[in-house]
Design an enzyme around this catalytic site. Structure first.
Site, short mmCIF file in Angstrom:
data_model
loop_
_atom_site.label_atom_id
_atom_site.label_comp_id
_atom_site.label_asym_id
_atom_site.label_seq_id
_atom_site.Cartn_x
_atom_site.Cartn_y
_atom_site.Cartn_z
N ASP A 1 -11.67 2.43 4.02
CA ASP A 1 -12.00 1.00 3.93
C ASP A 1 -13.51 0.78 3.88
O ASP A 1 -13.96 -0.35 3.70
CB ASP A 1 -11.43 0.26 5.16
CG ASP A 1 -10.33 -0.71 4.77
OD1 ASP A 1 -10.14 -0.94 3.56
OD2 ASP A 1 -9.67 -1.24 5.69
N GLN B 1 -5.49 -1.50 9.80
CA GLN B 1 -5.12 -2.78 9.19
C GLN B 1 -5.72 -3.92 10.02
O GLN B 1 -5.51 -4.01 11.23
CB GLN B 1 -3.59 -2.90 9.13
CG GLN B 1 -3.08 -4.12 8.41
CD GLN B 1 -3.42 -4.13 6.92
OE1 GLN B 1 -3.35 -3.11 6.24
NE2 GLN B 1 -3.83 -5.29 6.41
N LYS C 1 0.84 -1.21 0.00
CA LYS C 1 0.00 0.00 0.00
C LYS C 1 0.87 1.25 0.00
O LYS C 1 0.61 2.21 -0.73
CB LYS C 1 -0.93 0.00 1.24
CG LYS C 1 -2.06 -1.02 1.14
CD LYS C 1 -2.79 -1.21 2.47
CE LYS C 1 -3.77 -2.38 2.35
NZ LYS C 1 -4.37 -2.77 3.64
#
Ligand code: NAD
Length: 281
Positions: free
Chosen positions: A117, A94, A50
């Site tokens: 997200d 995460q 990422k």
């Protein structure tokens, strides 16, 4: 013999579009913070991908690390700080988190406008209501991949294997928005092959390597493999690619299918959040 549905070409186009939008802007660069708790090796690999992808398109990214035994209040306090930091457009926590932390409490703390997200309840609600918002990257990438290859979604029977909050459920909502008829299956589903073998579009997101074989697949259908499992023979998807490609009209490979799209649409979500913060668009 079906086609190989690569995600690489579409991912490249999305990344180039993000890079162009960032480079043409007169505003500050977009900022993404990844919150990482503990030292899960797979998560470390994803984070490094990422960060590298962000660097290449001009997004400034940083990782905020906490030890595996951190108190939840400390993580929430950092999210509060990031929510009010004007240089940060996207906050990504995460997953998975250690067991003593609540993924839903942490997800609900992120400001909906920075929730790249798409896991905040406000964005989940907007998704199901057919409104605009920030939505999970992997399902967004899957729908765009189907569009890219001209796979009909309107009126199609789509069967999803897996009901997670990050893949299966949001994908069902996105496919409903495309007027597909959607069936979500999971580990308690009886007669899985009976359902999957009727699907025009079959999406496997169970994390069970090779579980989808030719008997699960309708001839000529489209099969999307989301699964990524580390096995002794390397990375494996949920679909037994070599046998399924003979039956289906097209299958995504692992790696090189859905994976590159997840990162590309994270970049796009970050730029979407950034544009809303900087220009109100
Ligand atoms: P998860 O473990 O949260 O959910 C798995 C789901 O699959 C559950 O709903 C479970 O009920 C269902 N399931 C498990 N075994 C099943 C079976 N035998 N029959 C029917 N249903 C079954 O997983 P997740 O986070 O949704 O991820 C799923 C897989 O996709 C994993 O392999 C993960 O690594 C991968 N993944 C890939 C990407 C990508 O970018 N390609 C992104 C996210 C997840």
């Amino acid at each position: 013999m079906g086609h190989v549905l690569s995600g690489k070409e579409l991912a490249k186009t999305v990344r180039a579009d993000v890079k162009r939008r960032v480079s043409e802007s007169t505003y500050r660069p977009p900022g993404l913070t990844v919150v990482m708790v503990g030292e899960d090796p797979a998560s470390e690999v994803y984070i490094s991908y990422k960060q590298k992808a962000c660097r290449k398109v001009g997004i400034e990214s940083e990782v905020k690390r906490f030890s595996a035994d951190v108190d939840q209040s400390e993580v929430l306090a950092e999210i509060d700080r990031l929510n009010t930091d004007d240089d940060i457009d996207g906050i990504l926590v995460q997953l998975p988190l250690p067991n003593h932390l609540s993924e839903s409490t942490v997800a609900a703390r992120v400001s909906p406008g920075k929730d790249v997200d798409g896991l905040h309840p406000v964005n989940v609600g907007r998704l199901w209501r057919g409104e605009s918002g920030l939505f999970p990257c992997t399902p967004t990438g899957i729908v765009e991949l189907l569009r890219h290859y001209g796979v009909a979604m309107d009126g199609a029977l789509a069967v999803i294997v897996g009901r997670s909050n990050i893949v299966g459920k949001p994908l069902a909502a996105l496919l409903l928005r495309e007027n597909a008829t959607v069936v979500i299956t999971h580990s308690h589903t009886s007669d899985l092959p009976g359902l999957t073998s009727s699907a025009d579009v079959l999406v496997a997101a169970a994390g069970s390597p090779g579980m989808i074989g030719p008997d699960h697949v309708k001839p000529g259908s489209t099969v999307i493999d989301v699964g990524i499992s580390r096995t002794e023979e390397g990375l494996k998807g949920d679909v037994d690619f070599d046998s399924v490609i003979d039956v289906s009209g097209g299958v995504t490979p692992v790696p090189g299918g859905v994976g590159p799209l997840t990162i590309a649409f994270l970049l796009r979500n970050t730029v979407q959040a950034w544009m809303e913060h900087t220009t109100g668009r």
